[in-house]
Design an enzyme around this catalytic site. Structure first.
Site, PDB file in Angstrom:
ATOM      1  N   HIS A  16    -137.282  36.315  -4.058  1.00 21.55           N
ATOM      2  CA  HIS A  16    -136.806  37.224  -5.113  1.00 21.55           C
ATOM      3  C   HIS A  16    -135.833  38.217  -4.495  1.00 21.55           C
ATOM      4  O   HIS A  16    -136.231  39.277  -4.018  1.00 21.55           O
ATOM      5  CB  HIS A  16    -138.010  37.925  -5.766  1.00 21.55           C
ATOM      6  N   HIS A  46    -131.770  39.538  -5.272  1.00 24.57           N
ATOM      7  CA  HIS A  46    -130.507  39.499  -6.009  1.00 24.57           C
ATOM      8  C   HIS A  46    -129.402  39.760  -4.993  1.00 24.57           C
ATOM      9  O   HIS A  46    -129.371  40.843  -4.391  1.00 24.57           O
ATOM     10  CB  HIS A  46    -130.483  40.568  -7.096  1.00 24.57           C
ATOM     11  N   HIS A 101    -137.860  36.974 -14.777  1.00 25.10           N
ATOM     12  CA  HIS A 101    -138.468  38.288 -14.603  1.00 25.10           C
ATOM     13  C   HIS A 101    -139.337  38.551 -15.832  1.00 25.10           C
ATOM     14  O   HIS A 101    -138.855  38.431 -16.968  1.00 25.10           O
ATOM     15  CB  HIS A 101    -137.403  39.385 -14.522  1.00 25.10           C
ATOM     16  N   GLU A 132    -142.470  43.255 -15.408  1.00 32.67           N
ATOM     17  CA  GLU A 132    -142.048  44.301 -14.466  1.00 32.67           C
ATOM     18  C   GLU A 132    -142.262  45.644 -15.175  1.00 32.67           C
ATOM     19  O   GLU A 132    -143.139  46.415 -14.792  1.00 32.67           O
ATOM     20  CB  GLU A 132    -140.575  44.102 -14.062  1.00 32.67           C
ATOM     21  N   ASP A 163    -136.114  42.129  -3.593  1.00 35.88           N
ATOM     22  CA  ASP A 163    -135.440  42.392  -4.870  1.00 35.88           C
ATOM     23  C   ASP A 163    -133.979  42.831  -4.676  1.00 35.88           C
ATOM     24  O   ASP A 163    -133.074  42.006  -4.739  1.00 35.88           O
ATOM     25  CB  ASP A 163    -136.248  43.412  -5.690  1.00 35.88           C
ATOM     26  N   ASP A 164    -133.751  44.125  -4.464  1.00 31.52           N
ATOM     27  CA  ASP A 164    -132.400  44.680  -4.274  1.00 31.52           C
ATOM     28  C   ASP A 164    -132.458  45.620  -3.068  1.00 31.52           C
ATOM     29  O   ASP A 164    -132.440  46.852  -3.215  1.00 31.52           O
ATOM     30  CB  ASP A 164    -131.977  45.454  -5.529  1.00 31.52           C
TER      31      ASP A 164
END
Ligand code: HPA
Ligand code: ZN
Length: 334
Positions: A14, A16, A194, A197, A275-276
């Site tokens: 996961h 991005h 997703h 969340e 994630d980011d």
């Protein structure tokens, strides 16, 4: 603990790629492409990363992506992430990209995919890091836009293993994309989304039932529904959980409030992901460390997050066996 976590073989599911854009590279690309950005230094960019929820992050994240224009930009972005993978002993990664963030600004789908894939190929050859690519539909945009994006992906189908669903969960439930996902599946794409969340447990149920996903991204709101947790555990439906993201976006106030260790102990196929990472304060090792520091957790349980990610990954059984052996050998000598 730090050296155990750093050396542990890892798999990231996961991530991005646009969320791995570090402020320094953002500045370099802004200069190279003569794109104006509303900051005067990388430190000023970092200071702006004070998020209150998912949307407050997304607004800044989409703005940051404006500096990405050429194939070289997408290569540089992806290569920088892969060097972090090497440092954190991430041996396999499955990367999300958001085509609509770029095609809506006039950047060709081919520019994005070719730049990312050139870096992935180089990493396979030079760093022995394997990878897959997943394209996400932006759920705040409409179904027609998602169908058009799916169409654009067809010439690149051999490079894209699956489709996902990201952006604003509130007000954009899975059912909005049921028909697009059915078509993607019929075309041979794997599917992830997703869900859970910021949204309710029902979104997780709907992602599984209506979108037929192979994995749920985040999924932490499953804890609202004990029957759902039991079913996730029984079916080994993977959750790609992102600890630092969840605390930065206030899904959990403190890391000690996070439910991932409890879910792991209930038999859910929980994985740890970043994630980011450029926005949330760390890559894979930092996410594992944040969990290791917040909970009384054994090395075997930390290794279980890696074993779960291998189980949940979209790779051959042969590669899964190779990675599993690497984790087990590491745990034994630790
Ligand atoms: N949630 C939804 N959309 C996103 C995220 C996220 O955590 N990161 C990038 N796009
Ligand atoms: Zn995400």
């Amino acid at each position: 603990m730090k050296s155990f976590v750093t050396g542990l073989p890892k798999v990231e599911l996961h991530l991005h790629i646009e969320g791995s854009l570090e402020p320094e590279l953002m500045f370099e690309l802004a200069r190279r492409n003569q794109v104006a950005i509303p900051f005067s230094s990388p430190d000023e960019v970092r200071a702006a990363y004070q998020f209150t929820n998912l949307q407050s992050f997304l607004n800044i994240y989409y703005q940051g992506a404006n500096v990405l224009l050429t194939e070289q930009d997408f290569f540089d972005l992806t290569w920088a992430y892969l060097e972090r993978c090497r440092a954190d002993n991430v041996q396999h990664c499955e990367i999300f990209f958001d085509p609509q963030t770029h095609t809506d600004r006039g950047v060709a789908f081919a520019t994005v995919v070719n730049g990312i894939c050139a870096a992935l190929t180089k990493a396979e050859q030079e760093l022995a890091i394997s990878s897959q690519l997943i394209m996400c539909f932006l759920r705040h945009l409409d179904e027609d836009a998602a169908f058009a994006t799916l169409e654009m992906a067809l010439p690149f189908k051999d490079k894209i293993i699956g489709v996902g669903l990201d952006s604003s969960e509130q007000g954009n439930p899975p059912e909005k994309f049921a028909r697009v996902f059915a078509k993607a599946k019929a075309l041979g794409f794997l599917t992830v989304a997703h869900a859970g969340e910021e949204g309710p447990a029902q979104n997780i149920v709907d992602a599984i039932e209506l979108l037929q996903v192979n994995r749920v991204d985040h999924g932490v709101s499953c804890a609202q529904d004990p029957a759902l947790v039991a079913s996730l555990a029984a079916t080994r439906m993977p959750l790609t959980v992102c600890p630092l993201s969840n605390t930065k976006l206030k899904v959990f106030e403190h890391m000690t409030d996070h439910n991932l260790v409890e879910l792991l102990r209930q038999g859910v196929c929980v994985t740890i992901n970043s994630d980011d990472p450029a926005y949330f304060g760390g890559y894979m090792t930092a996410n594992f460390m944040a969990v290791a520091e917040a909970f009384a957790i054994s090395n075997a349980e930390l290794a279980q997050f890696s074993l779960n990610a291998i189980e949940a990954s979209f790779i051959s059984q042969e590669r899964k066996d190779e990675l599993t052996q690497a984790v087990e050998a590491y745990l034994q000598q630790a």
